[in-house]
Design a protein around this motif. Sequence first.
Motif, PDB file in Angstrom:
ATOM      1  N   LEU A 229       0.838  -1.194   0.000  1.00  0.00           N
ATOM      2  CA  LEU A 229       0.000   0.000   0.000  1.00  0.00           C
ATOM      3  C   LEU A 229       0.879   1.253   0.000  1.00  0.00           C
ATOM      4  CD1 LEU A 229      -2.540  -1.186   2.701  1.00  0.00           C
ATOM      5  CD2 LEU A 229      -2.995  -1.011   0.254  1.00  0.00           C
ATOM      6  N   SER A 230       0.345   2.336  -0.488  1.00  0.00           N
ATOM      7  CA  SER A 230       1.080   3.599  -0.491  1.00  0.00           C
ATOM      8  C   SER A 230       0.978   4.257   0.881  1.00  0.00           C
ATOM      9  CB  SER A 230       0.514   4.529  -1.569  1.00  0.00           C
ATOM     10  OG  SER A 230       1.160   5.777  -1.523  1.00  0.00           O
ATOM     11  N   LYS A 264      -5.462   2.655   0.119  1.00  0.00           N
ATOM     12  CA  LYS A 264      -6.432   1.636   0.510  1.00  0.00           C
ATOM     13  C   LYS A 264      -6.375   0.373  -0.350  1.00  0.00           C
ATOM     14  CE  LYS A 264      -9.831   4.686   2.689  1.00  0.00           C
ATOM     15  NZ  LYS A 264     -11.263   5.073   2.748  1.00  0.00           N
ATOM     16  N   TRP A 265      -5.796   0.455  -1.521  1.00  0.00           N
ATOM     17  CA  TRP A 265      -5.751  -0.733  -2.369  1.00  0.00           C
ATOM     18  C   TRP A 265      -4.381  -0.857  -3.031  1.00  0.00           C
ATOM     19  CZ3 TRP A 265      -4.460  -0.374  -7.442  1.00  0.00           C
ATOM     20  CH2 TRP A 265      -4.608   0.874  -8.061  1.00  0.00           C
ATOM     21  N   ALA A 266      -4.083  -2.091  -3.418  1.00  0.00           N
ATOM     22  CA  ALA A 266      -2.801  -2.345  -4.083  1.00  0.00           C
ATOM     23  C   ALA A 266      -2.924  -3.585  -4.956  1.00  0.00           C
ATOM     24  CB  ALA A 266      -1.687  -2.526  -3.056  1.00  0.00           C
ATOM     25  N   SER A 267      -2.041  -3.667  -5.939  1.00  0.00           N
ATOM     26  CA  SER A 267      -2.031  -4.790  -6.880  1.00  0.00           C
ATOM     27  C   SER A 267      -0.595  -5.228  -7.118  1.00  0.00           C
ATOM     28  CB  SER A 267      -2.687  -4.373  -8.204  1.00  0.00           C
ATOM     29  OG  SER A 267      -2.446  -5.326  -9.230  1.00  0.00           O
ATOM     30  N   LEU A 268      -0.403  -6.530  -7.331  1.00  0.00           N
ATOM     31  CA  LEU A 268       0.916  -7.067  -7.649  1.00  0.00           C
ATOM     32  C   LEU A 268       0.758  -8.144  -8.715  1.00  0.00           C
ATOM     33  CD1 LEU A 268       3.967  -7.315  -7.121  1.00  0.00           C
ATOM     34  CD2 LEU A 268       3.435  -8.960  -5.318  1.00  0.00           C
ATOM     35  N   THR A 269       1.502  -8.013  -9.816  1.00  0.00           N
ATOM     36  CA  THR A 269       1.448  -8.956 -10.927  1.00  0.00           C
ATOM     37  C   THR A 269       2.838  -9.520 -11.172  1.00  0.00           C
ATOM     38  OG1 THR A 269      -0.300  -7.628 -11.957  1.00  0.00           O
ATOM     39  CG2 THR A 269       0.781  -9.281 -13.340  1.00  0.00           C
ATOM     40  N   SER A 270       2.927 -10.842 -11.356  1.00  0.00           N
ATOM     41  CA  SER A 270       4.220 -11.488 -11.603  1.00  0.00           C
ATOM     42  C   SER A 270       4.065 -12.540 -12.688  1.00  0.00           C
ATOM     43  CB  SER A 270       4.744 -12.136 -10.319  1.00  0.00           C
ATOM     44  OG  SER A 270       5.933 -12.874 -10.567  1.00  0.00           O
ATOM     45  N   PHE A 271       5.083 -12.614 -13.558  1.00  0.00           N
ATOM     46  CA  PHE A 271       5.098 -13.620 -14.613  1.00  0.00           C
ATOM     47  C   PHE A 271       6.512 -14.189 -14.720  1.00  0.00           C
ATOM     48  CE2 PHE A 271       5.885 -15.000 -18.974  1.00  0.00           C
ATOM     49  CZ  PHE A 271       4.832 -15.882 -19.169  1.00  0.00           C
ATOM     50  N   THR A 272       6.611 -15.525 -14.823  1.00  0.00           N
ATOM     51  CA  THR A 272       7.909 -16.190 -14.927  1.00  0.00           C
ATOM     52  C   THR A 272       7.873 -17.215 -16.046  1.00  0.00           C
ATOM     53  OG1 THR A 272       8.295 -15.954 -12.550  1.00  0.00           O
ATOM     54  CG2 THR A 272       9.646 -17.571 -13.703  1.00  0.00           C
ATOM     55  N   ILE A 321       5.668 -22.067 -17.267  1.00  0.00           N
ATOM     56  CA  ILE A 321       5.271 -20.682 -17.027  1.00  0.00           C
ATOM     57  C   ILE A 321       4.558 -20.598 -15.680  1.00  0.00           C
ATOM     58  CG2 ILE A 321       5.095 -20.025 -19.458  1.00  0.00           C
ATOM     59  CD1 ILE A 321       2.024 -20.299 -19.141  1.00  0.00           C
ATOM     60  N   ASN A 322       4.706 -19.448 -15.019  1.00  0.00           N
ATOM     61  CA  ASN A 322       4.002 -19.173 -13.772  1.00  0.00           C
ATOM     62  C   ASN A 322       3.457 -17.756 -13.806  1.00  0.00           C
ATOM     63  OD1 ASN A 322       6.020 -21.421 -12.745  1.00  0.00           O
ATOM     64  ND2 ASN A 322       4.442 -21.237 -11.186  1.00  0.00           N
ATOM     65  N   PHE A 323       2.237 -17.600 -13.312  1.00  0.00           N
ATOM     66  CA  PHE A 323       1.586 -16.281 -13.284  1.00  0.00           C
ATOM     67  C   PHE A 323       0.948 -16.085 -11.916  1.00  0.00           C
ATOM     68  CE2 PHE A 323      -2.360 -13.820 -13.680  1.00  0.00           C
ATOM     69  CZ  PHE A 323      -1.850 -12.607 -14.133  1.00  0.00           C
ATOM     70  N   MET A 324       1.090 -14.887 -11.376  1.00  0.00           N
ATOM     71  CA  MET A 324       0.432 -14.542 -10.114  1.00  0.00           C
ATOM     72  C   MET A 324      -0.154 -13.143 -10.218  1.00  0.00           C
ATOM     73  SD  MET A 324       1.947 -14.183  -6.211  1.00  0.00           S
ATOM     74  CE  MET A 324       2.626 -12.527  -6.479  1.00  0.00           C
ATOM     75  N   GLN A 325      -1.393 -13.001  -9.777  1.00  0.00           N
ATOM     76  CA  GLN A 325      -2.039 -11.700  -9.690  1.00  0.00           C
ATOM     77  C   GLN A 325      -2.674 -11.584  -8.307  1.00  0.00           C
ATOM     78  OE1 GLN A 325      -2.426  -8.816 -11.839  1.00  0.00           O
ATOM     79  NE2 GLN A 325      -3.053  -8.135  -9.791  1.00  0.00           N
ATOM     80  N   LYS A 326      -2.232 -10.592  -7.542  1.00  0.00           N
ATOM     81  CA  LYS A 326      -2.779 -10.389  -6.202  1.00  0.00           C
ATOM     82  C   LYS A 326      -3.337  -8.972  -6.081  1.00  0.00           C
ATOM     83  CE  LYS A 326      -1.096 -12.658  -2.745  1.00  0.00           C
ATOM     84  NZ  LYS A 326      -0.250 -13.114  -1.603  1.00  0.00           N
ATOM     85  N   VAL A 327      -4.439  -8.863  -5.348  1.00  0.00           N
ATOM     86  CA  VAL A 327      -5.080  -7.569  -5.095  1.00  0.00           C
ATOM     87  C   VAL A 327      -5.348  -7.460  -3.599  1.00  0.00           C
ATOM     88  CG1 VAL A 327      -7.097  -6.117  -5.513  1.00  0.00           C
ATOM     89  CG2 VAL A 327      -6.133  -7.477  -7.379  1.00  0.00           C
ATOM     90  N   ARG A 328      -5.096  -6.289  -3.065  1.00  0.00           N
ATOM     91  CA  ARG A 328      -5.306  -6.052  -1.636  1.00  0.00           C
ATOM     92  C   ARG A 328      -6.158  -4.808  -1.445  1.00  0.00           C
ATOM     93  NH1 ARG A 328      -0.402  -4.728   2.652  1.00  0.00           N
ATOM     94  NH2 ARG A 328      -1.649  -4.772   4.580  1.00  0.00           N
ATOM     95  N   PHE A 329      -7.105  -4.881  -0.497  1.00  0.00           N
ATOM     96  CA  PHE A 329      -7.963  -3.737  -0.187  1.00  0.00           C
ATOM     97  C   PHE A 329      -8.047  -3.598   1.328  1.00  0.00           C
ATOM     98  CE2 PHE A 329     -12.396  -2.100   0.575  1.00  0.00           C
ATOM     99  CZ  PHE A 329     -12.120  -0.788   0.223  1.00  0.00           C
ATOM    100  N   ARG A 330      -7.604  -2.455   1.850  1.00  0.00           N
ATOM    101  CA  ARG A 330      -7.658  -2.199   3.283  1.00  0.00           C
ATOM    102  C   ARG A 330      -8.414  -0.887   3.506  1.00  0.00           C
ATOM    103  NH1 ARG A 330      -2.178  -1.594   6.642  1.00  0.00           N
ATOM    104  NH2 ARG A 330      -2.318   0.520   5.767  1.00  0.00           N
ATOM    105  N   PRO A 331      -9.741  -0.981   3.713  1.00  0.00           N
ATOM    106  CA  PRO A 331     -10.547   0.237   3.830  1.00  0.00           C
ATOM    107  C   PRO A 331     -10.278   1.009   5.116  1.00  0.00           C
ATOM    108  CG  PRO A 331     -11.878  -1.704   4.285  1.00  0.00           C
ATOM    109  CD  PRO A 331     -10.560  -2.197   3.792  1.00  0.00           C
ATOM    110  N   ASN A 332      -9.831   0.299   6.173  1.00  0.00           N
ATOM    111  CA  ASN A 332      -9.546   0.954   7.445  1.00  0.00           C
ATOM    112  C   ASN A 332      -8.560   0.096   8.223  1.00  0.00           C
ATOM    113  OD1 ASN A 332     -11.161  -1.131   8.780  1.00  0.00           O
ATOM    114  ND2 ASN A 332     -12.952   0.000   8.025  1.00  0.00           N
ATOM    115  N   ALA A 333      -8.276   0.489   9.455  1.00  0.00           N
ATOM    116  CA  ALA A 333      -7.271  -0.212  10.249  1.00  0.00           C
ATOM    117  C   ALA A 333      -7.728  -1.599  10.681  1.00  0.00           C
ATOM    118  CB  ALA A 333      -6.904   0.619  11.475  1.00  0.00           C
ATOM    119  N   LYS A 334      -9.036  -1.861  10.630  1.00  0.00           N
ATOM    120  CA  LYS A 334      -9.551  -3.149  11.107  1.00  0.00           C
ATOM    121  C   LYS A 334      -9.580  -4.214  10.024  1.00  0.00           C
ATOM    122  CE  LYS A 334     -12.510  -1.594  14.938  1.00  0.00           C
ATOM    123  NZ  LYS A 334     -13.889  -1.622  15.492  1.00  0.00           N
ATOM    124  N   TRP A 335      -9.944  -3.838   8.817  1.00  0.00           N
ATOM    125  CA  TRP A 335     -10.174  -4.827   7.764  1.00  0.00           C
ATOM    126  C   TRP A 335      -9.040  -4.814   6.743  1.00  0.00           C
ATOM    127  CZ3 TRP A 335     -13.707  -8.597   7.719  1.00  0.00           C
ATOM    128  CH2 TRP A 335     -14.805  -8.474   8.582  1.00  0.00           C
TER     129      TRP A 335
END
Length: 803
Positions: A229-230, A264-272, A321-335
């Motif tokens: 996250l930023s 509040k949100w982030a993304s990570l993409t990886s390809f091998t 080949i390997n592929f990964m796509q991850k998404v993260r969402f943190r709306p507040n300190a609890k979730w």
Amino acid sequence: MYRSSLFFFFIFVMVARSQQIAVLDADTGDAISNVAIYNSDKSKVALTDFDGFFDIAIFSKNERITIKHISYELLKTSKSQILKQGRKAFLVMRPEQLDEVVMSVSKWEQQKKDIPNKIATITARDIAFTAPQTSADLLQNTGKVFVQKSQLSGGSPMIRGFSTNRLVLSVDGVRMNNAIFRGGNLQNVISIDPFTIKNTEIIFGPGSVIYGSDAIGGVMNFYTQVPELSENDSLNVYGGANYRFSSASLENTLNAKVGLGKKKWASLTSFTFNSFQDLVMGSHGPDSYLRNSFVRTVNGEDLLVANDKPRKQVSTGYDQINFMQKVRFRPNAKWDVRSGIFYSETTEYPRYDRLIRPTGDGTGLRSAVWFYGPQKWFMGNVQLNKKGNGKFYDGLKITSAYQRFEESRNNRDFQDVNLNSTKEKVDAFNFNIDLEDKKMGDFRLYYGGEYIFNRVHSEAQNRNVRTDVITDAPTRYPDGSSWESLAGYVNSEYRTKPNFTLMSGLRYSHVWIDAVFDQTFYTFPFDDTNLSTGALTGSLGFSWFPKADLQVTFNGSTGFRAPNIDDVGKIFDSEPGAVVVPNPNLEPEYAYNVELGIQKNLGDKLVLKGATYYTYLVDALVRRDFSFNGNTELIYQGELSNVQAIQNAAKAYVYGFEFGMDAFLSDNWSLSSNLTITEGIEEEADGTDTPARHAAPTFGDFHLIWKNQKFRANVFLNYNGELAFNDLAVSEISKDFMYAKDRNGNPYSPSWYTLNCRSQYTIGANLVASVNLENITNQLYRTYSSGIAAPGRNLILGISYNF
């Protein structure tokens, strides 16, 4: 006036904020508080706050700065260098620290020093330095896990005398073990991309309280990288690229990843992408390992041709080949909501150990073709994390996942026209709920539940390679069969004194199997199987510090493995002249384990570690002679074969000793070493004893390490003890073509060693290069139970760029 004051105040805040530097853990990215930062004469000193920040404004631009924390290695840098790195400073955990946080034992963060189990941790820094070819090699590089390989695309871990379906493999808390995990060697671990791993934790010994069925010998948890996250409202863009080359298989590997993050949100993409050619073995060892001939098909005719380069193991290369796509969402300190998509696929890859099997008279090769179809793995998962203020919990995790596994087997005997093919698909659904309650002072409670459902799809055919006519064939498993499990567990941690922590746990699991057998090709004495069985497991252990520098751990635990579809319903060619048939009358096997561990820290200069364990396995599920419709032999794929089946037909005990040493000679020099000794015996129903198949020979390593902030080098020795003919399992003796011959002409596994060197140099803030040379003396060897010879002298080059 008011507006101008507000403007100047805003500029002041921005300038002040720009001088704030974050000190983070290099492996986890977590903030580190109470870190001391000072200049060369200590006239300027700062300390990080609870969130890991300090103000760098007190230091001049090119002033040398030292960053120090008792649990981390010293970092010497400058203000300008930190600013170039995005106002972040990364510290590396000192190996001798007992304060390390692990998650595998309860699925929640715990201090490693409080845990009675032996746990090995592999960090992202370790992975970057060792540059493993696959995740199987990542495990092997620890010096604590033995890995068997049947082909270049293989990698079957052995832990404390157990392997394959008696070990649990998980990714981000989701188990990869499915309903067709077999007792033979497995390659599923190669589906996990080492470039995406944040850290790996290995539990030694039973882990059934948390992980359920199969966790008898240990658990391997792979935790993948989390999107970042930023820290402010701007978009955080980061990523990198990695390239690796190895000479022994002419490997070319390329990885690229990119991450995007807001507050509040982030993304990570990886390809091998991996490409491997045929592997070249060493030159100093048994001549029986050489690939002197191979089968080539010319104009529809199989020919046995001489190999003009017998050290080249023809038919071992493959791509992946390997592929990964991850998404993260943190709306507040609890979730904190995290989701991931993973996909891995290989090309068709040859099963090398089957391709080198000789014919009965030893004049030729039995198989013209033997290859696995593309191995595919897909996983989609979502995890919801909630912190604090629940009535019955302080932490909540809800994880749901869907996985799809695909594999196939294809074989054709020499000069036979029929290509036999089987193809399996497994749909796997997982749902977990895990809770943590730490409101009760020194007592913590971890509890939760799990539901798993697997559906197995199996098909088969024979294809005439000359006429291309396809006919139906018996499937490997009952098509449409299902395996499901429902479980609940509770685990507790109680710190009775500052130096004594007690841990205990209990779990109940219930397993159902439903399978209908096809009577088209074989007349089974049963139409279906409906298995319903339960298992209760528990653990009790403690961690005790009689002195601040001495730790004693003890753990008693039970583990179990419930029968799966592979056990009750498989029909396949297990070995030449033998065929396994279904057996619906099976019960779970149970393991009873005790272990004792000691760790001594001598002035933060020398750390000695030792552990001993004993595991007793009852009602062991093993392959033994059987009768089918009153017959002890039947025709399978045109050959009269001895009938066998999986049965609760044996007991087994495994015991061993594990030793480790870390010596810190100076800020630059250190030593480390590991030694593992394992003994395993299977007790047959008739009272006879035979060596256990997955008890590895004695193995270990010794490392001499030099490092500073830019350069790191490691010269090390790997070694492996001998397994004499009398110490080989019966199933291994029957595969004598894989082994060397002793003076009496009997198969055995010789001892071996390799001398190796790794080095890594940080060229700049974002660029790192590595040069490794493995098996410097070019030894020719096979690790125990492996069908493929290990690489000969192997030059490995790597380059990594991160932004």
